[in-house]
Design a protein around this motif. Structure first.
Motif, short mmCIF file in Angstrom:
data_model
loop_
_atom_site.label_atom_id
_atom_site.label_comp_id
_atom_site.label_asym_id
_atom_site.label_seq_id
_atom_site.Cartn_x
_atom_site.Cartn_y
_atom_site.Cartn_z
N THR A 262 0.80 -1.23 0.00
CA THR A 262 0.00 0.00 0.00
C THR A 262 0.83 1.28 0.00
N HIS A 263 2.07 1.19 0.44
CA HIS A 263 2.89 2.39 0.59
C HIS A 263 4.07 2.45 -0.38
N THR A 264 4.30 1.42 -1.15
CA THR A 264 5.48 1.41 -2.01
C THR A 264 5.13 0.99 -3.44
N GLY A 265 6.12 1.15 -4.32
CA GLY A 265 5.95 0.77 -5.72
C GLY A 265 5.58 1.95 -6.60
N MET A 266 5.05 3.00 -5.97
CA MET A 266 4.66 4.17 -6.75
C MET A 266 5.73 5.27 -6.59
N THR A 267 5.57 6.35 -7.36
CA THR A 267 6.52 7.46 -7.21
C THR A 267 6.13 8.30 -5.99
N ALA A 268 7.06 9.15 -5.59
CA ALA A 268 6.82 10.07 -4.48
C ALA A 268 5.57 10.91 -4.74
N GLU A 269 5.45 11.43 -5.94
CA GLU A 269 4.30 12.29 -6.27
C GLU A 269 2.99 11.51 -6.25
N GLN A 270 3.02 10.27 -6.76
CA GLN A 270 1.81 9.45 -6.76
C GLN A 270 1.36 9.17 -5.33
N PHE A 271 2.31 8.86 -4.47
CA PHE A 271 1.94 8.56 -3.08
C PHE A 271 1.36 9.80 -2.40
N SER B 165 10.08 5.85 7.65
CA SER B 165 10.08 5.93 6.18
C SER B 165 10.51 4.61 5.56
N VAL B 166 10.12 4.44 4.30
CA VAL B 166 10.64 3.35 3.48
C VAL B 166 11.76 3.95 2.63
N LYS B 167 12.56 3.08 2.03
CA LYS B 167 13.62 3.59 1.16
C LYS B 167 13.00 4.11 -0.14
N SER B 168 13.72 4.99 -0.81
CA SER B 168 13.28 5.42 -2.13
C SER B 168 14.48 5.42 -3.05
N GLU B 169 14.20 5.42 -4.34
CA GLU B 169 15.27 5.26 -5.32
C GLU B 169 15.05 6.23 -6.47
N PHE B 170 16.12 6.87 -6.90
CA PHE B 170 16.05 7.77 -8.05
C PHE B 170 16.08 6.94 -9.33
N GLN B 171 15.09 7.15 -10.18
CA GLN B 171 15.03 6.41 -11.45
C GLN B 171 14.59 7.34 -12.57
N ILE B 172 14.97 6.99 -13.79
CA ILE B 172 14.43 7.69 -14.95
C ILE B 172 13.33 6.80 -15.53
N LYS C 2 11.58 10.56 -17.57
CA LYS C 2 11.35 11.55 -16.52
C LYS C 2 12.01 11.11 -15.21
N PRO C 3 12.81 11.98 -14.60
CA PRO C 3 13.44 11.61 -13.32
C PRO C 3 12.39 11.57 -12.21
N VAL C 4 12.30 10.45 -11.55
CA VAL C 4 11.33 10.30 -10.46
C VAL C 4 11.97 9.58 -9.27
N LEU C 5 11.31 9.66 -8.13
CA LEU C 5 11.71 8.87 -6.97
C LEU C 5 10.67 7.79 -6.79
N VAL C 6 11.13 6.54 -6.73
CA VAL C 6 10.21 5.42 -6.57
C VAL C 6 10.35 4.88 -5.15
N ARG C 7 9.21 4.63 -4.53
CA ARG C 7 9.19 4.13 -3.15
C ARG C 7 9.41 2.62 -3.15
N ILE C 8 10.41 2.19 -2.38
CA ILE C 8 10.89 0.81 -2.39
C ILE C 8 10.37 0.05 -1.17
N PRO C 9 9.97 -1.22 -1.34
CA PRO C 9 9.44 -1.98 -0.19
C PRO C 9 10.52 -2.44 0.79
N GLU C 10 11.16 -1.48 1.41
CA GLU C 10 12.21 -1.78 2.38
C GLU C 10 12.19 -0.67 3.43
#
Lengths: 297, 297
Positions: free
Chosen positions: B138-147, B219-226, B230-238
């Motif tokens: 429920t809290h991960t897998g999406m981008t920072a903006e989506q969450f 917080s969960v970890k997040s990761e910078f991805q293109i 588009k550069p985004v931050l993705v929320r990681i299940p960790e």
């Protein structure tokens, strides 16, 4: 900064041409109204002033409310000198030398042995493992308050090998001006550095006007402990976060929780921060210091 | 808050007695000059006002410069309701239900199956592992903006099961007053919560006047991805950081870099934050909300 010269290039949208300009001290007769008197007239200065006007003018289609005016600055090479080596490395070297009498084993253990003998080539060759060992020996094991005192004392006395001045005197005046100008226009200015967060916080407010809570950086883990009946935080020899390259947008998300609208860097370490900044909606500004000192590299 | 009553106790120095007082809305004829009109007259209110006067009066031996006036507040149970369950748990339950059609496997997989059937006992029995699975879903897998959008939409519509009001309406008025009073006196107010940092940031400024960069949380970890160029931050299940109990002083050190001079909590989760706050030099104030609602527990 003496006769130091720095070039800036605006990190323009991919489709636009890069703007180059020379930065130098302004002549004495510069207009009193000029918000950036240390900046030479030119496209970068104009771009900054135009940007600030656009985002602060109510009714402008690019207007940004004050709480969203986040500006992030790299530190080494962007706000202060980073040559001949990162200041924090010098701090580490000084600390190893100071702690050496308590560590006779360092006389025979690398990379400490090489460092104490001034053999920086061997130190560099020790790689990430060697750096982590020196970092652990110099940056951890003490409480948060003790480390703050160590940094404060070092910064108050250590001098740059070439300029013979305190490191906190080797900050770029145009950048101090820019940060003050941004703050006057409702921006919050943050430092986002690959350097240690606790190495910058003890002096960032005095030197840059940036309070500790607006400093983002790399860090080691810390642990809450009761020592002699007193609650303290002890710095642990384990990397907590590396605020570099792709880590910078992550650090920004964790600490600030908002995408900056202006970011200022000077190297590849800042590319992702600037990409991330510029990918947001609305008007964004990404800037690079482009060093042109003849004797730098 | 209706006729809700809350008791506060001041976390006094170990050697001093605990001070208890009743908190209630002030009568209509309360003095206009009272900075905390929702607080009943009594030792806690006096202690707060005396503390603020002492640290803000120049020349006072307890004077604290504005930049060091850091106040930290727990969120759940301190600033808003935490009963019958943490609001973020309700959010998680609602998200599982909403996402269920895309996850037919949840009909036969615990703890999702139990949650969808309303069997909260089995959900609770799934323990830390079960919670982490639901959190990841429920809290991960999406981008920072989506969450941020997901939280914003939920908070704008979800209602408390008993009070039938938006959660952001179930904040404690006396605490809003206290935070405003502190800010008026040069304090920076921070939230330091065991809850998710990104669950609070989308509404903390509007509801509490606390901007995202002054929110500290788990917080969960997040990761910078293109992604799609588009550069985004993705929320990681960790899990990245658990800002609870001994984690609170650590979170304060990492985010704020200064020891608070005032801390406000309501449970064992806040003990270490209050200990850490009170162990600093000079005048410090630690406060606990002591809930006495007949129907709470």
């Amino acid at each position: 900064m003496g006769t130091r010269r720095t070039e800036l290039k605006a990190a323009a949208p991919v489709s636009a041409a890069l703007v180059l300009m020379a930065l130098a001290f302004s002549p004495a007769h510069a207009q009193a109204r000029d918000p950036l008197p240390s900046w030479t007239k030119g496209p970068t200065k104009s771009a900054i002033i135009q940007f600030v006007r656009s985002v602060t003018t109510k009714g402008s289609k690019h207007y940004v409310p004050p709480e969203e005016r986040i500006a992030t600055f790299d530190n080494d090479g962007t706000l202060w000198v980073e040559q001949p080596i990162y200041t924090q490395v010098t701090f580490m070297v000084d600390r190893v030398k100071e702690l050496a009498p308590q560590h006779p084993e360092w006389k025979t253990t690398q990379p400490f042995k090489a460092l104490l003998e001034g053999d920086m080539k061997t130190v560099a060759a020790s790689g990430k493992k060697g750096i982590m060992e020196m970092l652990a020996a110099t940056h951890t094991g003490m409480t948060a308050e003790q480390f703050e005192r160590i940094v404060t004392e070092w910064v108050a006395t250590a001098r740059h090998p070439k300029f013979k001045r305190l490191y906190t005197e080797l900050v770029y005046k145009p950048q101090l001006e820019l940060m003050a100008y941004l703050r006057k226009n409702g921006f919050k200015t943050f430092i986002v550095s690959g350097g240690g967060i606790e190495f910058m916080r003890p002096w960032s407010e005095r030197v840059y006007g940036v309070p500790p809570e607006q400093v983002v950086g790399s860090s080691v883990k810390s642990e809450f402990q009761i020592k002699d009946g007193k609650p303290v935080l002890v710095r642990i020899p384990e990397l907590n976060f590396l605020d570099d390259k792709a880590g910078k947008p992550v650090g920004i998300y964790e600490h600030i929780g908002r995408r900056p609208i202006l970011a200022f860097g000077n190297s590849d370490s800042d590319m992702q921060m600037i990409q991330y900044t510029k990918a947001g909606d609305g008007l964004r500004l990404g800037l690079f210091v482009h060093h042109t000192d003849a004797d730098r590299e």
